[in-house]
Structure formats: C-alpha cells, structure tokens
Motif scaffolding. Structure first.
Motif, mmCIF file in Angstrom:
data_model
loop_
_atom_site.group_PDB
_atom_site.id
_atom_site.type_symbol
_atom_site.label_atom_id
_atom_site.label_comp_id
_atom_site.label_asym_id
_atom_site.label_seq_id
_atom_site.Cartn_x
_atom_site.Cartn_y
_atom_site.Cartn_z
ATOM 1 N N PRO A 84 83.623 68.291 58.952
ATOM 2 C CA PRO A 84 82.839 68.575 57.735
ATOM 3 C C PRO A 84 83.034 67.511 56.656
ATOM 4 O O PRO A 84 82.083 67.119 55.973
ATOM 5 N N THR A 85 84.284 67.037 56.537
ATOM 6 C CA THR A 85 84.560 65.990 55.545
ATOM 7 C C THR A 85 83.898 64.677 55.946
ATOM 8 O O THR A 85 83.317 63.969 55.112
ATOM 9 N N ALA A 86 83.970 64.353 57.239
ATOM 10 C CA ALA A 86 83.350 63.118 57.731
ATOM 11 C C ALA A 86 81.845 63.136 57.486
ATOM 12 O O ALA A 86 81.247 62.113 57.112
ATOM 13 N N TYR A 87 81.225 64.295 57.676
ATOM 14 C CA TYR A 87 79.777 64.417 57.471
ATOM 15 C C TYR A 87 79.420 64.129 56.006
ATOM 16 O O TYR A 87 78.483 63.373 55.713
ATOM 17 N N VAL A 88 80.177 64.728 55.082
ATOM 18 C CA VAL A 88 79.918 64.513 53.653
ATOM 19 C C VAL A 88 80.098 63.040 53.292
ATOM 20 O O VAL A 88 79.296 62.453 52.560
ATOM 21 N N ILE A 89 81.150 62.431 53.825
ATOM 22 C CA ILE A 89 81.423 61.022 53.510
ATOM 23 C C ILE A 89 80.338 60.119 54.083
ATOM 24 O O ILE A 89 79.923 59.137 53.445
ATOM 25 N N LEU A 90 79.859 60.427 55.283
ATOM 26 C CA LEU A 90 78.770 59.636 55.866
ATOM 27 C C LEU A 90 77.530 59.672 54.972
ATOM 28 O O LEU A 90 76.856 58.655 54.777
ATOM 29 N N GLU A 91 77.231 60.839 54.428
ATOM 30 C CA GLU A 91 76.095 60.946 53.517
ATOM 31 C C GLU A 91 76.340 60.123 52.244
ATOM 32 O O GLU A 91 75.417 59.497 51.707
ATOM 33 N N ASN A 92 77.602 60.123 51.775
ATOM 34 C CA ASN A 92 77.942 59.302 50.604
ATOM 35 C C ASN A 92 77.755 57.816 50.904
ATOM 36 O O ASN A 92 77.272 57.048 50.060
ATOM 37 N N ALA A 117 84.447 61.468 63.072
ATOM 38 C CA ALA A 117 85.615 62.262 62.686
ATOM 39 C C ALA A 117 86.770 62.019 63.648
ATOM 40 O O ALA A 117 87.922 61.843 63.232
ATOM 41 N N ASP A 118 86.465 61.998 64.949
ATOM 42 C CA ASP A 118 87.513 61.764 65.944
ATOM 43 C C ASP A 118 88.123 60.374 65.787
ATOM 44 O O ASP A 118 89.340 60.199 65.886
ATOM 45 N N GLU A 119 87.272 59.373 65.536
ATOM 46 C CA GLU A 119 87.747 57.992 65.428
ATOM 47 C C GLU A 119 88.579 57.772 64.170
ATOM 48 O O GLU A 119 89.553 57.015 64.172
#
Length: 256
Positions: free
Chosen positions: A43-51, A35-37
């Motif tokens: 929360p959005t980064a987490y969902v996208i990582l799962e995608n 998310a920082d990078e």
C-alpha cells in the motif's frame, strides 16, 4: 555517496528514493513487484509510485492488463533537475538584494535563456507606463525563434497600450524594415545610424532609475537599478541623439 543519499539530496524522501531505485532496477513493474524489490509494504509503495508520477519521475504503462509502472530514465530526471536549479538560481540576486539591509535598495539581476530574458523585458512595461524609454538598440539577430519574434510584436503592442513611447538609436539594417514600417503606429521615434558607425548586436534600454542590457544572440540580460547609472546613460544618449544628422521616424540614413 550512496545512490539513495544522492536522490535524497535532490529532494526525494527516503522511501521515495527506495521506490525509484527499485523501479529503475526492474525497468517496469507492478506496485507489488516494486514493494518486493524495495522492501516497502505494497500500500505504501502504491502511494509513493503515484507521488513519483506527480513529480515526473515515473509513468503508468497505458493499456496494461494490470497497473504497471516505469521509471523515467535517470539521465532525463537529472537533466530536468539541473534545468529547474538553473531557473531557480536566476532569482538569487533578487533574494540577496532583499536580504541586504545596508545601503540603498538597488538591484542588479542577471537573466539567461529565452524565457528569463522575456521576463526581464516584460518588466519595463510595468515600470515605465506613460513614460519614455530611451535606447541604443541592436539590429535583428539571425535565427531568432518564432516565439521570440512574436514576443517582440506583442511587447510593442503592450507599450502602445500602456502609453509608453520609445526614442532610440539603431543600426540602419534591412532586418529592421518590418519595424520601421510600424514606428509611427507605435508612437516611437528612431534614428537609424549608418552601419559603418553603429552595428550593435546588443541593446541597452534606459528607464527613470534603471537600465537593462540584453543580447538576443546569446539570450542574456542584465538589469541594473541605479539612478546615477540611468541618469549618466540618458545624458550620453541625448548627446548622441543631438549630434547625429539622421532623420527621425524611420527615414533612411542620409549617409548612404
């Protein structure tokens, strides 16, 4: 072209592209570090990582104390994308045939690769149930995969199950000995031609209103739906069949 735009052209959403790029730069990271990078909320980064995991572009690191993610190497991702595109492209002729509103609805389709050639060959079992297939067949190709060998054994069993008979001309070659022993069981009739006259490396199968040509050496196939072409090749087959002196049902050629 910017990297992000290139990834979007491969089907990624804008934020998915940002997260994937961030993960590639990090090599390995948590949802927070990604998310920082990427400049995207955690929360959005987490969902996208799962995608991205679902799309095969990222993996979770097993047995890590906290959830860590790692990007699939870009070269692997692009190789898989190219393979998917190549497989998808095989349906283009069929789609174009559907879109063509002029003239008879005859199809000509091209198949490449083992799985696609299998798909082409399997289709004849549906089209020719209870009928006779005529064919000019090849000798067995060297270095054919065990999966392809198993496919042909099952193909013959499926023909028998569907009441399909095969009448064919094929080279009198030792590679076909396994088949000759089962010709009668399958209900097929063959003439085995002297290798000096016929040593084909590709096969032609003739149906009611279509033909299909395939090369197992190069794993290529062409399916042509055209009653005129099928009728002409059936006539050629019958002329050759009548002219050849060889016995049928797998008997050895008398020319030897």
């Amino acid at each position: 072209m910017k990297i992000e735009e290139g990834l979007k052209n491969l089907g990624l959403a804008e934020k998915e592209a940002k997260v994937y790029i961030a993960l590639v730069r990090l090599g390995r990271g948590s949802a927070q570090s990604v998310a920082d990078e990427s400049g995207i909320k955690r929360p959005t980064a987490y969902v996208i990582l799962e995608n991205l995991i679902d799309k095969g572009m990222a993996v979770k690191i097993p047995r890590a104390r906290k959830k860590l993610y790692e990007a699939k190497p870009p070269d692997e991702f692009f190789a898989e994308a190219e393979e998917r595109f190549a497989l998808s492209k095989t349906i283009l002729p069929e789609l174009m045939a559907m879109a063509d509103k002029t003239g008879p609805k005859f199809k000509t389709l091209y198949y490449e690769g083992e799985q696609n050639v299998k798909r082409m060959l399997s289709g004849i079992n549906k089209k020719m149930a209870g009928k006779e297939i005529l064919g000019f067949y090849a000798r067995e190709t060297e270095n054919i995969s065990s999966e392809m060998n198993e496919f042909f054994h099952q193909w013959n069993e499926d023909c028998k199950k569907n009441g399909i008979t095969v009448r064919g001309l094929t080279p009198d070659d030792p590679s076909l000995e396994w088949y000759r022993k089962r010709t009668e069981y399958f209900g097929h009739v063959f003439k085995y031609l002297n290798m000096k006259d016929y040593s084909s490396e590709c096969s032609i199968e003739i149906g009611d209103d279509f033909i299909q040509i395939f090369s197992l050496r190069y794993m290529q196939g062409v399916y042509m739906e055209n009653p005129d072409v099928a009728r002409t090749l059936r006539q050629i087959f019958e002329m050759v069949w009548a002219a050849r002196p060889e016995k049928i049902e797998g008997a050895l050629s008398e020319d030897k």
